[in-house]
Design an enzyme around this catalytic site. Structure first.
Site, PDB file in Angstrom:
ATOM      1  N   ARG A 185       1.848  -3.217   2.038  1.00 26.17           N
ATOM      2  CA  ARG A 185       1.096  -4.238   2.638  1.00 26.17           C
ATOM      3  C   ARG A 185       0.858  -5.655   1.700  1.00 26.17           C
ATOM      4  O   ARG A 185       0.523  -5.137   0.643  1.00 26.17           O
ATOM      5  CB  ARG A 185       0.233  -4.208   3.685  1.00 26.17           C
ATOM      6  CG  ARG A 185      -1.026  -3.569   3.136  1.00 26.17           C
ATOM      7  CD  ARG A 185      -2.324  -3.806   3.828  1.00 26.17           C
ATOM      8  NE  ARG A 185      -2.539  -5.079   4.118  1.00 26.17           N
ATOM      9  CZ  ARG A 185      -3.265  -5.918   3.428  1.00 26.17           C
ATOM     10  NH1 ARG A 185      -3.785  -5.561   2.159  1.00 26.17           N
ATOM     11  NH2 ARG A 185      -3.314  -7.067   3.976  1.00 26.17           N
ATOM     12  N   THR A 186       0.764  -6.609   2.218  1.00 20.53           N
ATOM     13  CA  THR A 186       0.324  -7.821   1.445  1.00 20.53           C
ATOM     14  C   THR A 186      -0.875  -8.757   2.130  1.00 20.53           C
ATOM     15  O   THR A 186      -0.640  -8.751   3.202  1.00 20.53           O
ATOM     16  CB  THR A 186       1.455  -8.714   0.714  1.00 20.53           C
ATOM     17  OG1 THR A 186       2.135  -9.168   2.081  1.00 20.53           O
ATOM     18  CG2 THR A 186       2.620  -8.189   0.111  1.00 20.53           C
ATOM     19  N   ASP A 187      -1.677  -9.236   1.291  1.00 22.45           N
ATOM     20  CA  ASP A 187      -2.595 -10.151   1.912  1.00 22.45           C
ATOM     21  C   ASP A 187      -2.045 -11.378   2.322  1.00 22.45           C
ATOM     22  O   ASP A 187      -0.775 -11.768   2.084  1.00 22.45           O
ATOM     23  CB  ASP A 187      -3.545 -10.316   0.871  1.00 22.45           C
ATOM     24  CG  ASP A 187      -4.483  -9.104   0.339  1.00 22.45           C
ATOM     25  OD1 ASP A 187      -4.463  -8.395   1.002  1.00 22.45           O
ATOM     26  OD2 ASP A 187      -5.066  -9.078  -0.759  1.00 22.45           O
ATOM     27  N   ALA A 188      -2.579 -12.073   3.135  1.00 27.46           N
ATOM     28  CA  ALA A 188      -2.383 -13.453   3.474  1.00 27.46           C
ATOM     29  C   ALA A 188      -1.819 -14.323   2.173  1.00 27.46           C
ATOM     30  O   ALA A 188      -2.419 -14.531   1.480  1.00 27.46           O
ATOM     31  CB  ALA A 188      -3.344 -14.141   4.236  1.00 27.46           C
TER      32      ALA A 188
END
Length: 573
Positions: free
Chosen positions: A196-199
């Protein structure tokens, strides 16, 4: 007969007699038992040692003349009496099931998640009359994707906000790779992700897995069809048929991230700034150390540099170039991250004793500086088993310790039980290179030894390098150029380092000539700190609109939301 009934109660507790009137029928006239029970017996407690389910049992006996003929030639029966309540769930023997200890299910009662309500005639609401579309076979597949995270609220699908997975899933539905029956809930197709990646964070390569319709009628190249439905900043590089047991997150062995930053971040704090004054005051309390003299640095020794404006400083910073000695210092400090360590200070919401804090970093590589436009840039490649939420704090600890002359042993201190505040680096410089599936590839390679590629059980390896040419072109256009243009226009990294230099409190006093965390910098749970360091929300963004008529985020402070453990695990990769 009565003794036989009592014996049954003691020796067969598995019989469910709760909430039921037990009628003991016997013949008073023909009974030879010496001790006959009364005609009726009130509510009694069972004898000590009886099963809990038999307590407070009401035993009633009808008049003997009413049961004489019905029991005269019949033996005991194990069939339960009919329950007067309709629709009560029953077990295989016909007894009413007990819901003791089970939570009451009131959500979507009587229906499967994601399905529409049905009317009395059994037709779904909103369905038109006519034949339904035929069901097409689904295959567990892995999609190799890349994206520019600008304008998206992270990777993971969320309600009411634009995310990478949300845009991708909608495109798959429109292309026909996900049926209309499954279009309302990604859980139905077993959606999962490798990382997953941050905004706002970008990814040159990532992987999502789900059950997809890969043979779409009338579509020759379904991957190309999906790309037609996607915006240009989100691409599907290819699809791989994977094993049915494949789990994108659990099958991933490691991930590679790259962080890009301008080399001018390594210039020491500005003399007379809040940070420099707090640093010098704390250094004076230490014995046998020589604190860093920022004013003696070549950058700040220039005439009028102490009274220059931030814009004047930024123009000179972009023309500044790092020395080879400083590059070597960064590389030596970065080696402290390699191996298995407790990274509780490099994330949020984790206690020191939480075993999930133990993460393994395989390799940290720092490139030689390169000039793009007017600014010199450095890239740091992190190859780790997995990464925690906001683990770009590792970059912050690396840069802040090197620019303040703090010994590299401070990294070892940060692995210890004392909790300190480490600011996050701007999200603008972070890039997910790609996840790695070596173990899975070895397993399918072994299984494929005796199979032809046309065999239905043949599974190809997951390899991003097959798409290297397309990935590199995408990185240059949508990630590198975008990142550098934003920095050239808005000076995001300079604004971040100035927010560090303007802070004069105790939270960052672990940056000192000895590299030891002092008591004043330790954060205690539940204790409110005076003059604590506040991070700005704008450094979590990767896109910044024009300043005309748009409110600035300069003074908006970030509030750290409370996340439970399961939510944290879901947000890591």
């Amino acid at each position: 007969m009565w003794r036989l009934f009592q014996y049954t109660l003691h020796r067969a507790p598995q019989l469910t007699l709760c909430r039921r009137n037990i009628y003991v029928m016997y013949d008073l006239q023909g009974s030879e038992q010496p001790h006959s029970p009364p005609a009726k017996r009130p509510v009694t407690e069972m004898q000590a040692g009886s099963s809990e389910s038999f307590k407070r049992m009401r035993i009633e006996h009808e008049e003997p003349e009413k049961t004489l003929h019905s029991t005269e030639h019949e033996g005991p029966s194990d069939t339960p009496a009919a329950d007067t309540k309709q629709g009560k769930p029953r077990d295989a023997a016909g007894w009413a099931k007990s819901r003791r200890g089970k939570a009451k299910d009131t959500k979507n009662k009587g229906r499967r998640r994601g399905t529409r309500n049905q009317d009395k005639d059994g037709e779904k609401e909103g369905d038109e009359q006519g034949p339904r579309a035929p069901r097409l076979p689904k295959r567990q597949s892995a999609l190799l994707i890349g994206f520019c995270g600008t304008g998206c609220n992270g990777m993971q699908i969320q309600p009411d906000v634009r995310t990478i997975e949300g845009v991708l899933f909608d495109a798959l539905v429109r292309a026909g790779a996900v049926s209309s029956d499954n279009a309302d809930d990604p859980v139905k197709v077993n959606l999962g992700r490798a990382a997953r990646t941050d905004a706002g964070v970008h990814a040159a390569g990532n992987l999502v897995s789900m059950k997809l319709i890969t043979a779409i009628p009338g579509v020759e190249d379904w991957v190309a069809r999906v790309n037609e439905e996607l915006p240009q900043e989100i691409r599907v590089w290819g699809s791989v048929r994977v094993q049915n047991s494949f789990n994108a997150r659990m099958s991933c062995d490691s991930r590679k991230y790259t962080y890009f930053f301008p080399s001018y971040l390594l210039i020491p704090p500005k003399p007379e700034s809040g940070f420099q004054r707090a640093y010098e005051k704390h250094a004076q309390s230490m014995q046998g150390v020589v604190p860093l003299d920022a004013s003696a640095h070549c950058f700040w020794s220039a005439p009028d540099s102490h009274s220059s404006t931030p814009m004047d400083d930024l123009l000179r910073k972009r023309s500044w170039r790092i020395s080879s000695d400083q590059v070597e210092l960064i590389r030596q400090t970065a080696n402290k991250f390699e191996g298995t360590h407790n990274f509780h200070n490099f994330t949020i919401g984790r206690e020191f004793g939480d075993r999930s804090n133990q993460r393994h970093m395989w390799k940290i590589e720092i490139s030689d500086p390169a000039v793009y436009g007017d600014t010199e840039w450095i890239s740091v490649l992190f190859h780790g088993q997995s990464f925690m939420l906001h683990q770009r704090k590792m970059m912050s600890a690396l840069i802040l310790s090197c620019r303040t002359g703090t010994p590299s042993q401070v990294i070892d201190e940060l692995y210890g039980p004392r909790v300190v505040m480490i600011p996050k680096m701007p999200a603008l410089g972070l890039l997910l290179e790609y996840p790695i599936f070596d173990s899975y590839n070895k397993k399918v390679t072994s299984n494929n030894e005796k199979l032809e590629p046309s065999h239905p059980d043949y599974r190809p390896e997951i390899d991003f390098e097959k798409h290297r040419e397309s990935i590199d072109a995408f990185k240059q256009t949508f990630i590198y150029d975008n990142m550098r243009s934003i920095e050239d226009r808005d000076g995001v990294f300079d604004a971040w380092v100035r927010s560090i230099d303007s802070y004069g409190g105790d939270d960052l006093l672990y940056l000192n000539p000895k590299g030891i965390i002092p008591a004043a910098a330790v954060i205690k749970k539940g204790e409110k700190r005076e003059n604590s360091f506040k991070e700005k929300r704008k450094f979590d963004l990767t896109s910044f609109p024009d300043k005309q008529g748009v409110p600035t985020l300069e003074d908006e402070e970030e509030t750290e939301s409370k996340l439970n453990k399961s939510r944290l695990e879901d947000m890591e990769g």
